[in-house]
Design an enzyme around this catalytic site. Structure first.
Site, PDB file in Angstrom:
ATOM      1  N   HIS A  21       2.927   9.426  10.408  1.00  0.00           N
ATOM      2  CA  HIS A  21       2.032   8.343   9.984  1.00  0.00           C
ATOM      3  C   HIS A  21       1.535   8.617   8.558  1.00  0.00           C
ATOM      4  CE1 HIS A  21       1.821   6.356  13.810  1.00  0.00           C
ATOM      5  NE2 HIS A  21       1.175   7.310  14.415  1.00  0.00           N
TER       6      HIS A  21
ATOM      7  N   LYS B  92      -0.262   1.857  15.446  1.00  0.00           N
ATOM      8  CA  LYS B  92      -0.301   0.570  16.133  1.00  0.00           C
ATOM      9  C   LYS B  92       0.509  -0.525  15.458  1.00  0.00           C
ATOM     10  CE  LYS B  92      -1.770   1.558  19.216  1.00  0.00           C
ATOM     11  NZ  LYS B  92      -1.033   2.601  20.010  1.00  0.00           N
TER      12      LYS B  92
HETATM   13  P1  A3P Z   1      -0.392  -4.281  21.109  1.00  0.00           P
HETATM   14  O1  A3P Z   1      -1.578  -3.375  21.293  1.00  0.00           O
HETATM   15  O2  A3P Z   1      -0.683  -5.403  20.163  1.00  0.00           O
HETATM   16  O3  A3P Z   1       0.189  -4.765  22.377  1.00  0.00           O
HETATM   17  P2  A3P Z   1       2.413   2.010  18.115  1.00  0.00           P
HETATM   18  O4  A3P Z   1       3.691   2.238  18.838  1.00  0.00           O
HETATM   19  O5  A3P Z   1       2.535   2.125  16.632  1.00  0.00           O
HETATM   20  O6  A3P Z   1       1.313   2.817  18.703  1.00  0.00           O
HETATM   21  O7  A3P Z   1       2.049   0.474  18.334  1.00  0.00           O
HETATM   22  C1  A3P Z   1       1.638   0.005  19.593  1.00  0.00           C
HETATM   23  C2  A3P Z   1       1.796  -1.491  19.591  1.00  0.00           C
HETATM   24  O8  A3P Z   1       3.192  -1.822  19.688  1.00  0.00           O
HETATM   25  C3  A3P Z   1       1.128  -2.121  20.813  1.00  0.00           C
HETATM   26  O9  A3P Z   1       0.739  -3.428  20.393  1.00  0.00           O
HETATM   27  C4  A3P Z   1       2.274  -2.137  21.798  1.00  0.00           C
HETATM   28  O10 A3P Z   1       2.091  -3.016  22.864  1.00  0.00           O
HETATM   29  C5  A3P Z   1       3.419  -2.553  20.896  1.00  0.00           C
HETATM   30  N1  A3P Z   1       4.742  -2.199  21.425  1.00  0.00           N
HETATM   31  C6  A3P Z   1       5.116  -1.059  22.057  1.00  0.00           C
HETATM   32  N2  A3P Z   1       6.408  -1.105  22.400  1.00  0.00           N
HETATM   33  C7  A3P Z   1       6.873  -2.296  21.979  1.00  0.00           C
HETATM   34  C8  A3P Z   1       8.157  -2.932  22.058  1.00  0.00           C
HETATM   35  N3  A3P Z   1       9.187  -2.352  22.648  1.00  0.00           N
HETATM   36  N4  A3P Z   1       8.272  -4.163  21.499  1.00  0.00           N
HETATM   37  C9  A3P Z   1       7.224  -4.758  20.904  1.00  0.00           C
HETATM   38  N5  A3P Z   1       5.994  -4.214  20.814  1.00  0.00           N
HETATM   39  C10 A3P Z   1       5.815  -2.997  21.333  1.00  0.00           C
END
Ligand code: A3P
Length: 318
Positions: free
Chosen positions: A125, A63
């Site tokens: 991870h 995340k």
């Molecule tokens: P939020 O839940 O705060 O919106 P991961 O990819 O490590 O699983 O992280 C997911 C988080 O990154 C989520 O945050 C998601 O919305 C955000 N996210 C995914 N794609 C993104 C992008 N292109 N730019 C910015 N944030 C992004």
């Protein structure tokens, strides 16, 4: 990148402790928490994965923006092969394009990763301390993206609640907070995960790039150029003149990726909806979820654990 052909025997240590995030039971392995069902994959990956000097390993705590970093890195590395108008990301979720290293070992087989384009891009991870030794010894490039603990926690809470059966209520955020704060989160403790890569980036800055989600959000083109240089594929003057940096930034933006059919209704190879990787994509959503008290508690812990090493998240607000 090479793979071993020895299939090892894996045994889950008997001394495991299991603690719940309700939807996902975690097991402590060498100081870090991870889902019991993936433990054998981690162990097999550590034993068998053979990295090469040219490999590029993306690392994050869950995340922290893994999907975004994956999209950006894949697009930079492949822009001479793939035109943005006819690009694999238009029809495939970024996470499916880049193998997630330890999961590929989860079924007890050594995966064949030999047909991946060169340089080989992989994601993980795994905490720095648990990376396969060949990753360190090969001196391959490592890119780490971290995110402030408050937004990471909120994002994780939403994400893990997705895996509860439909008739189960969400885990109370207070309960999840206590686990996260106590270090019990997927690949946690969160702070130790960051510190492993932070220290490595200070020791070997030419091979370990440390990035922050908040900084990437604030000035994406600056960090895209930094990323491309680190990868050994800096943008040429001609590419700069054509506005390629800005094009890649827009192409991989939250708005652009979430507008794609594949990310709205597609599924991962494990059958989970791709849309779970996208929620709000902003800095500071924690303000809508944490109380002044819980926010302060995380700030204090972060200060205690990280500041002495020069790692801060000051622009995230109080
Ligand atoms: P939020 O839940 O705060 O919106 P991961 O990819 O490590 O699983 O992280 C997911 C988080 O990154 C989520 O945050 C998601 O919305 C955000 N996210 C995914 N794609 C993104 C992008 N292109 N730019 C910015 N944030 C992004």
């Amino acid at each position: 990148m090479a793979t071993s052909n020895i299939v090892p025997e894996h045994e889950v240590p008997l001394s495991i402790v299991e603690k719940g995030w309700k939807s996902l039971h975690l097991t402590q392995y060498q100081g870090f928490w991870r889902p019991l069902k993936f433990l054998s994959g981690v162990m097999a990956c550590r034993e068998c994965f053979e990295a090469c000097k040219d490999d590029i390993i993306l690392n994050t705590t869950p995340k922290s923006g893994t999907t975004w970093l994956t999209a950006l890195t894949f697009t930079i590395l492949s822009h001479t092969r793939h035109d943005l108008d006819n690009h694999p990301l238009l029809t495939t979720n970024p996470r499916e394009l880049v193998p997630y290293t330890s999961a590929r070992y989860a079924d007890g087989k050594v995966p064949d990763l030999t047909n991946l384009p060169s340089p080989c891009l992989l994601s993980s991870h795994l905490p720095y301390e648990l990376l396969p030794t060949s990753i360190i010894e090969s001196n391959c490039r490592i890119i780490y993206l971290c995110r402030n603990p408050k937004d990471t926690f909120v994002s994780l809470w939403y994400f893990l609640n997705n895996f509860l059966p439909e008739d189960e209520p969400p885990v109370p955020i207070e309960e999840a907070f206590e686990l996260f704060h106590g270090g019990i989160s997927i690949f946690g403790p969160f702070w130790e995960h960051l510190l492993g890569y932070w220290k490595a980036s200070l020791e070997r800055p030419e091979r370990v790039l440390f990035m922050k989600y908040e900084e990437l959000k604030k000035d994406p083109t600056f960090h895209l150029r930094r990323l491309a240089e680190f990868l050994g594929f800096p943008f040429s003057l001609e590419e700069e003149r054509q506005g390629l940096v800005e094009k890649i930034e827009r192409f991989c933006s939250f708005e652009s990726l979430t507008s794609l059919e594949v990310n709205q209704s597609g599924k991962t190879r494990r059958g989970n909806p791709n849309k779970n990787f996208f929620r709000r994509g902003i800095v500071g959503d924690w303000k809508n979820h944490l109380t002044a008290e819980t926010s302060e508690k995380l700030d204090q812990l972060s200060q205690q654990k990280l500041e002495a090493f020069g790692l801060t998240f000051k622009d995230v607000g109080k």
